[in-house]
Write a protein that holds these residues in place. Structure first.
Motif, PDB file in Angstrom:
ATOM      1  N   ASN A   1       0.827  -1.209   0.000  1.00  0.00           N
ATOM      2  CA  ASN A   1       0.000   0.000   0.000  1.00  0.00           C
ATOM      3  C   ASN A   1       0.862   1.260   0.000  1.00  0.00           C
ATOM      4  O   ASN A   1       0.591   2.213  -0.732  1.00  0.00           O
ATOM      5  CB  ASN A   1      -0.950   0.008   1.200  1.00  0.00           C
ATOM      6  CG  ASN A   1      -2.040  -1.027   1.092  1.00  0.00           C
ATOM      7  OD1 ASN A   1      -2.351  -1.523   0.010  1.00  0.00           O
ATOM      8  ND2 ASN A   1      -2.633  -1.373   2.223  1.00  0.00           N
TER       9      ASN A   1
ATOM     10  N   GLU B   1       1.144   4.099  -2.982  1.00  0.00           N
ATOM     11  CA  GLU B   1       0.931   5.517  -2.702  1.00  0.00           C
ATOM     12  C   GLU B   1       2.110   6.354  -3.186  1.00  0.00           C
ATOM     13  O   GLU B   1       1.929   7.425  -3.768  1.00  0.00           O
ATOM     14  CB  GLU B   1       0.710   5.743  -1.206  1.00  0.00           C
ATOM     15  CG  GLU B   1      -0.640   5.286  -0.708  1.00  0.00           C
ATOM     16  CD  GLU B   1      -0.832   5.512   0.776  1.00  0.00           C
ATOM     17  OE1 GLU B   1      -0.316   6.527   1.296  1.00  0.00           O
ATOM     18  OE2 GLU B   1      -1.490   4.676   1.408  1.00  0.00           O
TER      19      GLU B   1
ATOM     20  N   SER C   1       2.052   6.557  -6.963  1.00  0.00           N
ATOM     21  CA  SER C   1       1.001   7.484  -7.389  1.00  0.00           C
ATOM     22  C   SER C   1       1.446   8.930  -7.216  1.00  0.00           C
ATOM     23  O   SER C   1       1.206   9.771  -8.082  1.00  0.00           O
ATOM     24  CB  SER C   1      -0.283   7.246  -6.592  1.00  0.00           C
ATOM     25  OG  SER C   1      -0.814   5.984  -6.879  1.00  0.00           O
ATOM     26  N   GLU C   2       2.109   9.225  -6.105  1.00  0.00           N
ATOM     27  CA  GLU C   2       2.589  10.587  -5.864  1.00  0.00           C
ATOM     28  C   GLU C   2       3.658  10.979  -6.878  1.00  0.00           C
ATOM     29  O   GLU C   2       3.667  12.107  -7.369  1.00  0.00           O
ATOM     30  CB  GLU C   2       3.134  10.714  -4.441  1.00  0.00           C
ATOM     31  CG  GLU C   2       2.080  10.676  -3.372  1.00  0.00           C
ATOM     32  CD  GLU C   2       1.136  11.859  -3.416  1.00  0.00           C
ATOM     33  OE1 GLU C   2       1.597  12.989  -3.680  1.00  0.00           O
ATOM     34  OE2 GLU C   2      -0.062  11.648  -3.195  1.00  0.00           O
TER      35      GLU C   2
END
Length: 89
Positions: free
Chosen positions: A11, A15, A18-19
């Motif tokens: 996870n 994240e 994605s950032e």
């Protein structure tokens, strides 16, 4: 103290990815074309803007005429270098 599971790490990784993508991938303008005022552009966008082949873009990168960064297997090019390439030539 809490244990961190493999799912927790996955996870966090997702994240972070994605950032990074949000940071590096540029928004499209109203015409659906890439905005050259943004700092970094992906290879495909640069080739489309300059109307050049992947080999030509690779030669520009290898010769040092434009800066690049390789992140997650994709190259990103500095838009300021692209602008100065046209101003100087």
């Amino acid at each position: 103290m809490e244990n961190i599971t493999k799912q927790d790490l996955d996870n966090i990784k997702n994240e972070i990815i994605s950032e990074i993508k949000l940071f590096l991938i540029n928004d499209f303008n109203q015409n659906g074309k890439r905005n050259m005022d943004t700092e970094w552009l992906r290879s495909k966008a640069v080739r489309k803007i300059l109307e050049i082949s992947p080999a030509t873009l690779q030669n520009l990168r290898i010769s040092g005429k434009i800066r690049s960064k390789k992140i997650l297997g994709s190259y990103y090019y500095n838009s300021k270098d692209l602008k100065s390439l046209f101003e100087n030539n």
